[in-house]
Enzyme design. Structure first.
Site, mmCIF file in Angstrom:
data_model
loop_
_atom_site.group_PDB
_atom_site.id
_atom_site.type_symbol
_atom_site.label_atom_id
_atom_site.label_comp_id
_atom_site.label_asym_id
_atom_site.label_seq_id
_atom_site.Cartn_x
_atom_site.Cartn_y
_atom_site.Cartn_z
ATOM 1 N N SER A 1 34.825 32.787 122.862
ATOM 2 C CA SER A 1 35.732 33.930 122.776
ATOM 3 C C SER A 1 35.122 35.171 123.400
ATOM 4 O O SER A 1 33.909 35.408 123.276
ATOM 5 C CB SER A 1 35.994 34.199 121.291
ATOM 6 O OG SER A 1 36.604 35.448 121.099
ATOM 7 N N TYR B 1 34.067 36.020 112.445
ATOM 8 C CA TYR B 1 34.675 35.069 113.392
ATOM 9 C C TYR B 1 33.910 35.084 114.724
ATOM 10 O O TYR B 1 33.491 34.041 115.239
ATOM 11 C CB TYR B 1 36.148 35.426 113.619
ATOM 12 C CG TYR B 1 36.717 34.765 114.850
ATOM 13 C CD1 TYR B 1 37.046 33.414 114.828
ATOM 14 C CD2 TYR B 1 36.855 35.470 116.048
ATOM 15 C CE1 TYR B 1 37.517 32.792 115.967
ATOM 16 C CE2 TYR B 1 37.331 34.854 117.186
ATOM 17 C CZ TYR B 1 37.663 33.511 117.144
ATOM 18 O OH TYR B 1 38.116 32.897 118.277
ATOM 19 N N LYS C 1 31.366 32.230 116.856
ATOM 20 C CA LYS C 1 31.491 31.776 118.246
ATOM 21 C C LYS C 1 30.183 32.028 119.005
ATOM 22 O O LYS C 1 29.707 31.181 119.764
ATOM 23 C CB LYS C 1 32.663 32.493 118.934
ATOM 24 C CG LYS C 1 34.025 32.119 118.356
ATOM 25 C CD LYS C 1 34.368 30.676 118.670
ATOM 26 C CE LYS C 1 35.652 30.221 118.027
ATOM 27 N NZ LYS C 1 35.962 28.803 118.284
HETATM 28 C C1 WQD Z 1 46.077 42.977 120.959
HETATM 29 C C2 WQD Z 1 46.378 44.466 121.021
HETATM 30 C C3 WQD Z 1 45.950 45.609 118.943
HETATM 31 C C4 WQD Z 1 48.956 43.505 116.622
HETATM 32 C C5 WQD Z 1 42.139 38.763 119.462
HETATM 33 C C6 WQD Z 1 40.922 38.368 118.697
HETATM 34 C C7 WQD Z 1 39.794 38.111 119.616
HETATM 35 C C8 WQD Z 1 40.175 37.145 120.737
HETATM 36 C C9 WQD Z 1 41.389 37.597 121.425
HETATM 37 C C10 WQD Z 1 39.940 34.774 120.288
HETATM 38 C C11 WQD Z 1 45.319 45.313 120.297
HETATM 39 C C12 WQD Z 1 47.423 45.627 119.284
HETATM 40 C C13 WQD Z 1 48.163 43.937 117.676
HETATM 41 C C14 WQD Z 1 49.885 44.408 116.053
HETATM 42 C C15 WQD Z 1 49.183 46.093 117.647
HETATM 43 N N1 WQD Z 1 40.545 35.851 120.288
HETATM 44 N N2 WQD Z 1 48.271 45.200 118.158
HETATM 45 N N3 WQD Z 1 49.981 45.672 116.595
HETATM 46 O O1 WQD Z 1 42.459 41.920 118.723
HETATM 47 O O2 WQD Z 1 42.716 42.001 121.245
HETATM 48 O O3 WQD Z 1 41.922 39.972 120.162
HETATM 49 O O4 WQD Z 1 42.424 37.781 120.449
HETATM 50 O O5 WQD Z 1 38.816 34.554 120.204
HETATM 51 O O6 WQD Z 1 38.762 37.585 118.884
HETATM 52 O O7 WQD Z 1 40.571 39.420 117.800
HETATM 53 O O8 WQD Z 1 44.301 40.600 119.885
HETATM 54 O O9 WQD Z 1 46.732 40.293 119.655
HETATM 55 O O10 WQD Z 1 45.412 41.163 117.668
HETATM 56 O O11 WQD Z 1 45.762 42.618 119.619
HETATM 57 O O12 WQD Z 1 49.314 47.226 118.084
HETATM 58 O O13 WQD Z 1 50.616 44.085 115.097
HETATM 59 O O14 WQD Z 1 47.608 44.684 120.308
HETATM 60 O O15 WQD Z 1 45.539 46.841 118.411
HETATM 61 O O16 WQD Z 1 45.187 46.484 121.026
HETATM 62 P P1 WQD Z 1 42.811 41.254 119.971
HETATM 63 P P2 WQD Z 1 45.598 41.110 119.136
#
Ligand code: WQD
Length: 326
Positions: free
Chosen positions: A118, A142, A146
């Site tokens: 990741s 998490y 990884k």
């Molecule tokens: C994306 C953007 C949020 C939900 C995750 C894992 C990471 C990796 C990739 C696998 C961010 C914003 C989100 C919501 C929002 N995975 N958001 N409202 O955090 O970038 O990464 O996937 O290993 O480990 O943490 O993904 O989809 O949660 O967020 O505004 O309800 O959308 O702040 O900027 P993230 P995400």
């Protein structure tokens, strides 16, 4: 005859797309999955063994029976928030379970493995685009699991001669183009499924986590990568190892960032109406901007993403629409 590939977690979201891509090339596949968070229909025509990666006797026996040349290892828990509430659940499954899998597999003579790592191992990157030489600085249990498995794989290479590729995915998203498989939104916390759920159900509006970031529109920027592109990256990694490639870690992204606002605008354009949302404070631990440096994937694996945010949103929207209406 092509020897078969063992895919752990092959009924899960990225696993199922990879199994399907392997089967589309007539490669024999055996899936090992507990089905705790997935269903058997996702594996379509691959052989399914219902079981746990930590069951060494089971893993050793299926490895001996099938003489797998490669394992593609997806099986893991992936909820960042849950990992901070229940760290032992993550260490036991993602780390200890993987060590047991590796022990059983290497005893049975397996020499190659592709690992589902990741981009979160980099934490908040110091420089974007993020390349593989950046500091490993996990910011959640998490992510720590990884990063730990990446290190375990290095040492299993040194000690047991196991060669591996850790694929460090950016934000996996989208669904198959025929809407047959995709990501169930029941437990989803990621932006795209949560946004589409907010739009297609009369549930809670999406919370936009932060609008004051130092980005062009004030919302966070991420590198969303289509799940079929991820599947293709796994096949490229299998072939790299089969050609004698050494243990390495490779970022898997598009190299292009999209903001939360751009994602919401894209979904609204597909639906013909806005995504119900509220502006909310920043979420702890969110980096402002992250996207991949894609040079190593291209140079080492000969892989690059074919799809961008438009295909991701289009396939995700059609998949969720179909699931919701059926
Ligand atoms: C994306 C953007 C949020 C939900 C995750 C894992 C990471 C990796 C990739 C696998 C961010 C914003 C989100 C919501 C929002 N995975 N958001 N409202 O955090 O970038 O990464 O996937 O290993 O480990 O943490 O993904 O989809 O949660 O967020 O505004 O309800 O959308 O702040 O900027 P993230 P995400």
């Amino acid at each position: 005859m092509t020897a078969s590939t063992l895919v752990t977690g092959g009924a899960g979201y990225i696993g199922a797309h990879t199994v399907r891509a392997l089967r589309a090339q007539d490669r024999p596949v055996v899936v090992l999955d507990t089905l705790e968070l997935s269903t058997a229909d996702a594996v379509i025509d691959a052989e399914l063994v219902v079981g746990d990666i930590a069951d060494e006797a089971l893993v050793e026996s299926i490895c001996r029976d099938h003489e797998f040349d490669t394992i593609v290892h997806f099986a893991a828990y992936k909820n960042v928030g849950e990992s901070m509430a229940q760290p032992s659940k993550y260490y036991r499954n993602n780390v200890d379970g993987t060590v047991r899998l590796l022990d059983a597999a290497t005893r049975a003579g397996v020499e190659r493995l592709v690992f589902s790592s990741s981009c979160s191992v980099y934490g908040t990157p110091e420089i974007v685009p993020v390349d593989e030489s950046q500091r490993i600085a996990p910011e959640s249990v998490y992510a720590e699991t990884k990063a730990t498995v990446d290190r375990v794989l290095h040492w299993y290479g040194v000690v047991h001669g196991l060669r591996s590729v850790s694929l460090r995915y950016f934000n996996a998203a989208g669904a198959s183009f025929d809407s047959r498989i995709g990501e169930d939104w029941t437990y989803a916390l990621n932006l795209i499924p949560v946004a589409i759920r907010a739009l297609l159900t009369d549930g809670t509006p999406l919370q936009v986590y932060g609008t004051d970031y130092p980005t062009p529109d004030g919302t966070c920027v991420r590198d969303y990568i289509h799940v079929d592109d991820l599947a293709a990256a796994h096949i490229a990694a299998i072939d790299y190892l089969a050609a004698g490639g050494d243990t390495t870690a490779v970022n898997v992204g598009t190299g292009v960032g999209s903001s939360v606002k751009e994602v919401l605008d894209g979904i609204a354009a597909l639906a013909g109406r806005p995504v119900p949302h509220e502006l909310a404070p920043r979420r702890a631990g969110d980096p402002s901007t992250t996207y991949a440096d894609t040079a190593k994937a291209r140079d080492v694996l000969g892989w690059e993403a074919k799809y961008g945010i438009d295909e991701i949103l289009d396939t995700a929207f059609r998949w969720h629409q179909r699931q919701h209406s059926s």
